[in-house]
Motif scaffolding. Sequence first.
Motif, PDB file in Angstrom:
ATOM      1  N   PRO A  86      -1.311 -32.382  88.946  1.00  0.00           N
ATOM      2  CA  PRO A  86      -0.814 -33.581  89.149  1.00  0.00           C
ATOM      3  C   PRO A  86      -0.878 -34.066  90.423  1.00  0.00           C
ATOM      4  O   PRO A  86      -0.808 -35.652  90.749  1.00  0.00           O
ATOM      5  CB  PRO A  86       0.622 -33.317  88.756  1.00  0.00           C
ATOM      6  N   THR A  87      -1.078 -33.313  91.639  1.00  0.00           N
ATOM      7  CA  THR A  87      -0.976 -33.916  93.153  1.00  0.00           C
ATOM      8  C   THR A  87      -2.443 -33.996  93.599  1.00  0.00           C
ATOM      9  O   THR A  87      -2.579 -34.378  94.723  1.00  0.00           O
ATOM     10  CB  THR A  87      -0.398 -33.038  93.869  1.00  0.00           C
ATOM     11  N   TYR A  88      -3.409 -33.845  92.623  1.00  0.00           N
ATOM     12  CA  TYR A  88      -4.806 -33.820  93.282  1.00  0.00           C
ATOM     13  C   TYR A  88      -5.076 -35.047  93.995  1.00  0.00           C
ATOM     14  O   TYR A  88      -4.886 -36.112  93.271  1.00  0.00           O
ATOM     15  CB  TYR A  88      -5.654 -33.466  91.781  1.00  0.00           C
ATOM     16  N   ASN A  89      -5.927 -34.982  94.781  1.00  0.00           N
ATOM     17  CA  ASN A  89      -6.455 -36.082  95.666  1.00  0.00           C
ATOM     18  C   ASN A  89      -5.276 -37.142  96.125  1.00  0.00           C
ATOM     19  O   ASN A  89      -5.327 -38.339  96.249  1.00  0.00           O
ATOM     20  CB  ASN A  89      -7.316 -36.877  95.001  1.00  0.00           C
ATOM     21  N   LEU A  90      -4.085 -36.516  96.244  1.00  0.00           N
ATOM     22  CA  LEU A  90      -2.735 -37.280  96.811  1.00  0.00           C
ATOM     23  C   LEU A  90      -3.187 -37.984  97.886  1.00  0.00           C
ATOM     24  O   LEU A  90      -2.633 -39.370  98.251  1.00  0.00           O
ATOM     25  CB  LEU A  90      -1.684 -36.328  97.087  1.00  0.00           C
ATOM     26  N   GLU A  91      -3.820 -37.616  99.015  1.00  0.00           N
ATOM     27  CA  GLU A  91      -4.185 -38.091 100.086  1.00  0.00           C
ATOM     28  C   GLU A  91      -5.443 -39.091 100.139  1.00  0.00           C
ATOM     29  O   GLU A  91      -5.893 -39.928 101.062  1.00  0.00           O
ATOM     30  CB  GLU A  91      -4.856 -36.911 101.206  1.00  0.00           C
ATOM     31  N   GLN A  92      -6.145 -38.774  98.932  1.00  0.00           N
ATOM     32  CA  GLN A  92      -7.152 -40.060  98.619  1.00  0.00           C
ATOM     33  C   GLN A  92      -6.920 -40.874  97.503  1.00  0.00           C
ATOM     34  O   GLN A  92      -7.935 -40.772  96.169  1.00  0.00           O
ATOM     35  CB  GLN A  92      -8.508 -39.395  98.482  1.00  0.00           C
ATOM     36  N   PRO A  93      -5.915 -41.710  97.328  1.00  0.00           N
ATOM     37  CA  PRO A  93      -5.814 -42.308  96.183  1.00  0.00           C
ATOM     38  C   PRO A  93      -6.629 -43.395  95.403  1.00  0.00           C
ATOM     39  O   PRO A  93      -6.514 -43.532  94.344  1.00  0.00           O
ATOM     40  CB  PRO A  93      -4.277 -43.017  96.303  1.00  0.00           C
ATOM     41  N   ALA A  94      -7.563 -43.910  96.204  1.00  0.00           N
ATOM     42  CA  ALA A  94      -8.390 -44.894  95.777  1.00  0.00           C
ATOM     43  C   ALA A  94      -9.746 -44.027  95.589  1.00  0.00           C
ATOM     44  O   ALA A  94     -10.726 -44.957  95.319  1.00  0.00           O
ATOM     45  CB  ALA A  94      -8.438 -45.854  96.728  1.00  0.00           C
ATOM     46  N   ASP A  95      -9.830 -42.851  95.434  1.00  0.00           N
ATOM     47  CA  ASP A  95     -11.441 -42.219  95.175  1.00  0.00           C
ATOM     48  C   ASP A  95     -11.755 -43.075  93.940  1.00  0.00           C
ATOM     49  O   ASP A  95     -11.122 -43.119  92.831  1.00  0.00           O
ATOM     50  CB  ASP A  95     -11.118 -40.905  95.138  1.00  0.00           C
ATOM     51  N   PRO A  96     -12.997 -43.343  94.099  1.00  0.00           N
ATOM     52  CA  PRO A  96     -13.708 -44.251  92.919  1.00  0.00           C
ATOM     53  C   PRO A  96     -13.745 -43.130  91.469  1.00  0.00           C
ATOM     54  O   PRO A  96     -13.893 -43.958  90.563  1.00  0.00           O
ATOM     55  CB  PRO A  96     -15.300 -44.472  93.263  1.00  0.00           C
ATOM     56  N   PHE A  97     -13.920 -41.877  91.657  1.00  0.00           N
ATOM     57  CA  PHE A  97     -14.080 -41.032  90.357  1.00  0.00           C
ATOM     58  C   PHE A  97     -13.223 -40.073  90.147  1.00  0.00           C
ATOM     59  O   PHE A  97     -12.750 -39.684  89.182  1.00  0.00           O
ATOM     60  CB  PHE A  97     -15.603 -40.320  90.663  1.00  0.00           C
ATOM     61  N   ARG A  98     -12.309 -39.617  91.351  1.00  0.00           N
ATOM     62  CA  ARG A  98     -11.142 -38.673  91.208  1.00  0.00           C
ATOM     63  C   ARG A  98      -9.917 -39.142  91.914  1.00  0.00           C
ATOM     64  O   ARG A  98      -9.406 -38.657  92.814  1.00  0.00           O
ATOM     65  CB  ARG A  98     -11.522 -37.408  91.637  1.00  0.00           C
ATOM     66  N   PRO A  99      -9.345 -40.322  91.504  1.00  0.00           N
ATOM     67  CA  PRO A  99      -8.111 -40.594  92.223  1.00  0.00           C
ATOM     68  C   PRO A  99      -6.930 -39.847  91.774  1.00  0.00           C
ATOM     69  O   PRO A  99      -6.769 -39.238  90.791  1.00  0.00           O
ATOM     70  CB  PRO A  99      -8.109 -42.245  91.774  1.00  0.00           C
ATOM     71  N   TYR A 100      -5.823 -39.914  92.646  1.00  0.00           N
ATOM     72  CA  TYR A 100      -4.630 -39.581  92.395  1.00  0.00           C
ATOM     73  C   TYR A 100      -3.760 -40.343  91.377  1.00  0.00           C
ATOM     74  O   TYR A 100      -3.918 -41.311  91.134  1.00  0.00           O
ATOM     75  CB  TYR A 100      -3.808 -39.447  93.892  1.00  0.00           C
ATOM     76  N   GLY A 101      -3.230 -39.366  90.556  1.00  0.00           N
ATOM     77  CA  GLY A 101      -2.366 -40.178  89.501  1.00  0.00           C
ATOM     78  C   GLY A 101      -2.977 -40.393  88.313  1.00  0.00           C
ATOM     79  O   GLY A 101      -3.981 -39.917  87.753  1.00  0.00           O
ATOM     80  N   ALA A 102      -2.369 -41.359  87.412  1.00  0.00           N
ATOM     81  CA  ALA A 102      -2.798 -41.749  86.220  1.00  0.00           C
ATOM     82  C   ALA A 102      -3.632 -43.153  86.175  1.00  0.00           C
ATOM     83  O   ALA A 102      -3.373 -43.657  87.264  1.00  0.00           O
ATOM     84  CB  ALA A 102      -1.385 -42.038  85.215  1.00  0.00           C
ATOM     85  N   THR A 103      -4.576 -43.027  85.470  1.00  0.00           N
ATOM     86  CA  THR A 103      -5.623 -44.065  85.468  1.00  0.00           C
ATOM     87  C   THR A 103      -5.441 -44.847  84.254  1.00  0.00           C
ATOM     88  O   THR A 103      -5.998 -44.620  83.249  1.00  0.00           O
ATOM     89  CB  THR A 103      -7.192 -43.449  85.864  1.00  0.00           C
ATOM     90  N   PRO A 104      -4.579 -45.957  84.318  1.00  0.00           N
ATOM     91  CA  PRO A 104      -4.789 -46.884  82.954  1.00  0.00           C
ATOM     92  C   PRO A 104      -5.758 -47.346  82.241  1.00  0.00           C
ATOM     93  O   PRO A 104      -5.928 -47.260  81.085  1.00  0.00           O
ATOM     94  CB  PRO A 104      -3.646 -47.939  83.457  1.00  0.00           C
ATOM     95  N   GLY A 105      -6.795 -47.667  83.340  1.00  0.00           N
ATOM     96  CA  GLY A 105      -8.092 -47.865  82.735  1.00  0.00           C
ATOM     97  C   GLY A 105      -8.863 -46.974  81.532  1.00  0.00           C
ATOM     98  O   GLY A 105      -9.237 -47.207  80.668  1.00  0.00           O
ATOM     99  N   HIS A 106      -8.438 -45.653  81.863  1.00  0.00           N
ATOM    100  CA  HIS A 106      -9.029 -44.552  81.160  1.00  0.00           C
ATOM    101  C   HIS A 106      -8.269 -44.429  80.007  1.00  0.00           C
ATOM    102  O   HIS A 106      -8.544 -44.093  78.771  1.00  0.00           O
ATOM    103  CB  HIS A 106      -8.832 -43.343  81.667  1.00  0.00           C
ATOM    104  N   ALA A 107      -6.816 -44.918  79.909  1.00  0.00           N
ATOM    105  CA  ALA A 107      -6.136 -45.066  78.803  1.00  0.00           C
ATOM    106  C   ALA A 107      -6.711 -45.739  77.930  1.00  0.00           C
ATOM    107  O   ALA A 107      -6.445 -45.609  76.617  1.00  0.00           O
ATOM    108  CB  ALA A 107      -4.498 -45.241  79.200  1.00  0.00           C
TER     109      ALA A 107
END
Length: 403
Positions: free
Chosen positions: A229-250
């Motif tokens: 769940p904390t993956y890429n916490l320091e890079q939250p705006a990564d285009p392919f692997r952002p931190y957190g949930a991605t509503p667009g993918h939902a």
Amino acid sequence: MSPIEPGSVVWRDGTRTALLAFARRSRREAGGFVWLDDAGEPDPDKVLELWINARMTYVFSLAHLAGEPDALSYAVHGVRALSTLFHDGTHGGWYDAVDFDGVPGDTTKGCYGHAFVLLAAANASAAGVQGADDLLAEATLIHSQRFWDSTAERCFEEISADWSHVDDYRGANSNMHSVEAYLVTADVTGDTLWRDRAMAICELIIGTHARGHNWRIPEHYDHDWTPIPTYNLEQPADPFRPYGATPGHAFEWARLLLQLAAALKSPPTWMTDAAEALFAQAVLDTVSDDTPGLAYTTDWHGETIVGERFHWVIAEAVLAATALHAWTGKVLYSDLVDRWWSEIDTYFVDHETGAWRHELSPGMSPSTRTWRGKPDAYHAFNALILPDLPLAPSAALTLGQRS
């Protein structure tokens, strides 16, 4: 703003024509499709990207089936590039990116790019594109022998060039696009194995992981599919692997679940329930009564992390709402369809160039925090053509039957 009702058949036809005119500018005569800037000129700092070339091949294959003039030549151009420029002639498979001489900068093979090669190949094959059958034959073989993990019943993420080493990271995004590709491949080849694999992925990532996280989808996992769940916490705006949930993918998963359900004789009820739950949570986390657009990411409590508005997110939102309205008949979904088409027309469609603005700030002004230029026609094209088609069979088969 368009004088024609946004989202109407006439509006979508005209907007799709303008989008394709812009997308044609990405064709590179020496091979492949380039990354376009805001004005539709090649970005000199960008190499040739597999995902862009596969997506463009997909777009022009469907455009040909839909009767778009000269789209076939662009689809042929794309298949040729995938069969030569990006292809690893030694070990098989495709490189994620190559320079203009066809030299890869990184030889790692990625499931994300290979999913789009499979999607492009299946659609191009259905469209009768020269060379597409051979491309599809290799793409199905590579996915079956290299990326499909029969134990986990999901796909590996990254593998070394010679296929000797599998990276420990696992990702939901590449598996989602594999589901998309598998659905078309099942229709085009007639092999229901691909539909079975799509179902297995959906059952585990959505039926298990998303359900267990209040319908916010864990995107990142370790080698045994334990969420990180904390993956890429320091890079939250990564285009392919952002931190957190991605509503667009939902939204995207919700549509794919319904497309899969529509392809089955007796779809299990959990699929509709899950599609509605994913959609409802994404709407709850992103939709505001007085603020247009939809945030890119949230934390695990639904609070916005990256508030930029991406064109692909609202494109997937309107497609999910359209699919849910068609599947359930509920007015809630049609109301959101109308709202989002209006926002797309007002903010995202660049009526001067025909392309869609890829990223806007939370205040709906141009932003380049994550994306620059306008390299991708895939999500916008889908939003403009799929509402006219049934959920199943796939667009390529439906359009092929009409042509």
